[in-house]
Design an enzyme around this catalytic site. Structure first.
Site, PDB file in Angstrom:
ATOM      1  N   LYS A  92       0.738  -1.124   0.123  1.00 29.83           N
ATOM      2  CA  LYS A  92       0.514   0.050  -0.057  1.00 29.83           C
ATOM      3  C   LYS A  92       1.316   1.078  -0.201  1.00 29.83           C
ATOM      4  O   LYS A  92       0.542   2.404  -0.480  1.00 29.83           O
ATOM      5  CB  LYS A  92      -0.628   0.036   0.888  1.00 29.83           C
ATOM      6  CG  LYS A  92      -2.232  -1.128   1.307  1.00 29.83           C
ATOM      7  CD  LYS A  92      -3.602  -0.749   1.416  1.00 29.83           C
ATOM      8  CE  LYS A  92      -4.089  -1.647   0.585  1.00 29.83           C
ATOM      9  NZ  LYS A  92      -4.271  -2.393   1.436  1.00 29.83           N
ATOM     10  N   GLU A 114      -9.358   6.696   3.833  1.00 27.82           N
ATOM     11  CA  GLU A 114     -10.532   6.211   4.489  1.00 27.82           C
ATOM     12  C   GLU A 114      -9.177   5.378   4.654  1.00 27.82           C
ATOM     13  O   GLU A 114      -8.276   4.374   4.265  1.00 27.82           O
ATOM     14  CB  GLU A 114     -11.339   5.852   3.668  1.00 27.82           C
ATOM     15  CG  GLU A 114     -10.761   4.081   2.284  1.00 27.82           C
ATOM     16  CD  GLU A 114     -10.105   4.500   1.305  1.00 27.82           C
ATOM     17  OE1 GLU A 114     -10.158   6.171   0.565  1.00 27.82           O
ATOM     18  OE2 GLU A 114      -9.563   3.843   1.219  1.00 27.82           O
ATOM     19  N   SER A 381       1.366  -9.994  -0.680  1.00 32.70           N
ATOM     20  CA  SER A 381       0.489  -9.054  -0.465  1.00 32.70           C
ATOM     21  C   SER A 381       1.394  -7.589   0.497  1.00 32.70           C
ATOM     22  O   SER A 381       1.281  -6.401   0.732  1.00 32.70           O
ATOM     23  CB  SER A 381      -0.076  -8.622  -0.877  1.00 32.70           C
ATOM     24  OG  SER A 381      -1.068  -9.107  -0.203  1.00 32.70           O
TER      25      SER A 381
HETATM   26  C1  PLP Z   1      -5.364  -4.272   1.525  1.00 28.66           C
HETATM   27  C2  PLP Z   1      -4.478  -5.398   1.139  1.00 28.66           C
HETATM   28  C3  PLP Z   1      -5.034  -6.368   0.221  1.00 28.66           C
HETATM   29  C4  PLP Z   1      -6.096  -5.883  -0.604  1.00 28.66           C
HETATM   30  O1  PLP Z   1      -6.054  -4.812  -1.381  1.00 28.66           O
HETATM   31  P1  PLP Z   1      -5.789  -4.861  -2.960  1.00 28.66           P
HETATM   32  O2  PLP Z   1      -5.772  -2.619  -3.239  1.00 28.66           O
HETATM   33  O3  PLP Z   1      -6.833  -5.335  -3.883  1.00 28.66           O
HETATM   34  O4  PLP Z   1      -4.256  -5.127  -2.880  1.00 28.66           O
HETATM   35  C5  PLP Z   1      -4.308  -6.807   0.189  1.00 28.66           C
HETATM   36  N1  PLP Z   1      -3.256  -7.515   0.746  1.00 28.66           N
HETATM   37  C6  PLP Z   1      -3.044  -6.383   1.866  1.00 28.66           C
HETATM   38  C7  PLP Z   1      -1.608  -6.917   2.375  1.00 28.66           C
HETATM   39  C8  PLP Z   1      -3.483  -5.555   1.380  1.00 28.66           C
HETATM   40  O5  PLP Z   1      -3.190  -4.648   2.825  1.00 28.66           O
END
Ligand code: PLP
Length: 399
Positions: A92, A114, A381
């Site tokens: 993020k 948000e 992610s």
């Molecule tokens: C917020 C988040 C997601 C989901 O958001 P996307 O916009 O679909 O990437 C996935 N993995 C993590 C670790 C997150 O913090």
């Protein structure tokens, strides 16, 4: 059809998806953001500053780690793209920093955002602290209760956290409140949306800031394997980590895109967040896309063990790529995701975020659709530190 051009069209549409469904007062503001963003994108000075911050502050490029045990288990060559190694623990920050830098270029000193689980709120608070911007984050009070450590992190970073009491007191209510703030303060304020959704230009702009994931991964896999992967795998909440990985491979038609949605507790409406397996065309929070709704078009509640995937709609570019057949989506249940956490932790020494664990939880099914010794890149992610208490609670473990 094989989409290879830079999307969306001039009206911010990916086919019939996307667009701008917002109050009239925001249209000129969105026009300004679009124009200044496109200038910044083409400006080597802006790009150099962003690259410097991504390198020195975030720690990019993130590693592409060969997962030896998983590869042996599934008889495919599996690589992990390590967004869990980013400063603040997830992808993020790539977008939050890009947009904070853009806000400075626009001349806005006040930021709003948000947040659901708090990850985007922490990333935005971090970017604002670094760049000297004033920051206010809207968060449902129910989420504040569940994610108290992230609320405190934001406060430590100098951000004001506003509890939202309306509706279900969760993410969609926080988005509504942030939009209301923006309508009231359009000239002083930039709204940093946390995923590849909302009104144009956000889906395009957030994708571009996250595309660093795929640009790096493409270069790294060519260096390591001398060829492109057979498939890319990523979890899909709003869709930013996945589109960031997929997009730089768009013209590589041999590379499959596989998104994994939250299957939650089961297939009934309200029990999951699988927009492509239960949702249909609709308009929600500024854009047209797939939306989980009842027969009367009322947006329904969603459920996922991972707060970051728990949203009733999905970024419009995903909806478009899915309808074109360029990207495939499948679901992973809460139980499979929890098993994915254990599998990655025990075999590779990486505790993934519950969101990322969705991509691991159905990796056996996905691997079976790729030829033996084929190459897969799985996006991790984020890291699981934020989730350990929730995992223990779900599994009935005391610690
Ligand atoms: C917020 C988040 C997601 C989901 O958001 P996307 O916009 O679909 O990437 C996935 N993995 C993590 C670790 C997150 O913090």
């Amino acid at each position: 059809m094989n989409p290879t051009q830079t999307m969306p069209d001039a009206r911010g549409r990916f086919g019939k998806f996307g667009g701008r469904y917002v109050p009239e007062t925001l249209i000129p503001v969105l026009d300004d953001v679009t124009r200044i963003y496109l200038e910044a994108k083409a400006d080597p000075t802006f790009q150099a500053e962003l690259t410097r911050l991504l390198t020195e502050f975030v720690g990019r490029p993130t590693q592409l780690t060969f997962a030896g045990s998983l590869s042996a288990r599934f008889k495919r060559r599996i690589y992990l793209k390590r967004e869990d190694l980013c400063h603040t623990g997830a992808h993020k920050i790539n977008n939050a920093l890009g947009q904070a830098l853009l806000a400075k270029r626009i001349g806005k000193k006040r930021i709003i955002a948000e947040t659901g689980a708090g990850q985007h709120g922490v990333a935005t608070a971090t970017a604002c602290a670094l760049l000297g911007l004033q920051c206010r984050v809207y968060m449902g009070v129910e989420d504040m209760r569940r994610q108290a450590p992230n609320v405190f992190r934001m406060k430590l970073l100098g951000t004001e956290v506003i509890g939202v009491e309306s509706g279900t007191k969760t993410l969609k209510d926080a988005v509504n409140e942030a939009l209301r703030d923006w309508v009231t303060n359009p000239t002083s304020t930039h709204y940093i949306i946390g995923s590849a959704l909302g009104p144009h230009p956000y889906p395009m702009m957030v994708r571009d800031f996250q595309a660093v994931i795929g640009i790096e991964a493409r270069r790294q896999i060519l260096e390591r394997e001398g060829r492109l992967p057979d498939a890319l795998v990523a979890c899909v909440g709003g869709g930013s980590n996945s589109i960031g990985l997929f997009y730089p491979f768009l013209a590589d038609t041999s590379v499959r895109f596989i998104g994994v949605e939250a299957g939650g507790r089961g297939p009934n409406l309200g029990e999951h967040a699988a927009r492509f397996d239960g949702g249909r065309f609709g308009v929600f929070q500024g854009m047209a896309s797939y939306v989980l709704q009842d027969d009367d078009g009322q947006v329904v509640g969603t459920h996922s063990v991972s707060a970051g995937l728990d949203y009733a709609s999905i970024g419009p570019e995903h909806a478009w790529l899915r309808d074109l057949g360029r990207a495939e989506y499948r679901r992973c249940s809460d139980a499979q995701a929890l098993a994915g956490v254990h599998l990655l932790a025990e075999t590779e020494g990486i505790i993934p975020a519950l969101e990322s664990a969705h991509a691991i939880g159905v990796l056996d099914e996905i691997a079976a659709t790729v030829p033996e010794n084929g190459i897969l890149i799985v996006n991790i992610s984020g890291r699981g530190d934020k989730d350990v208490a929730e995992i223990a609670r779900t599994e009935g473990v005391t610690w």
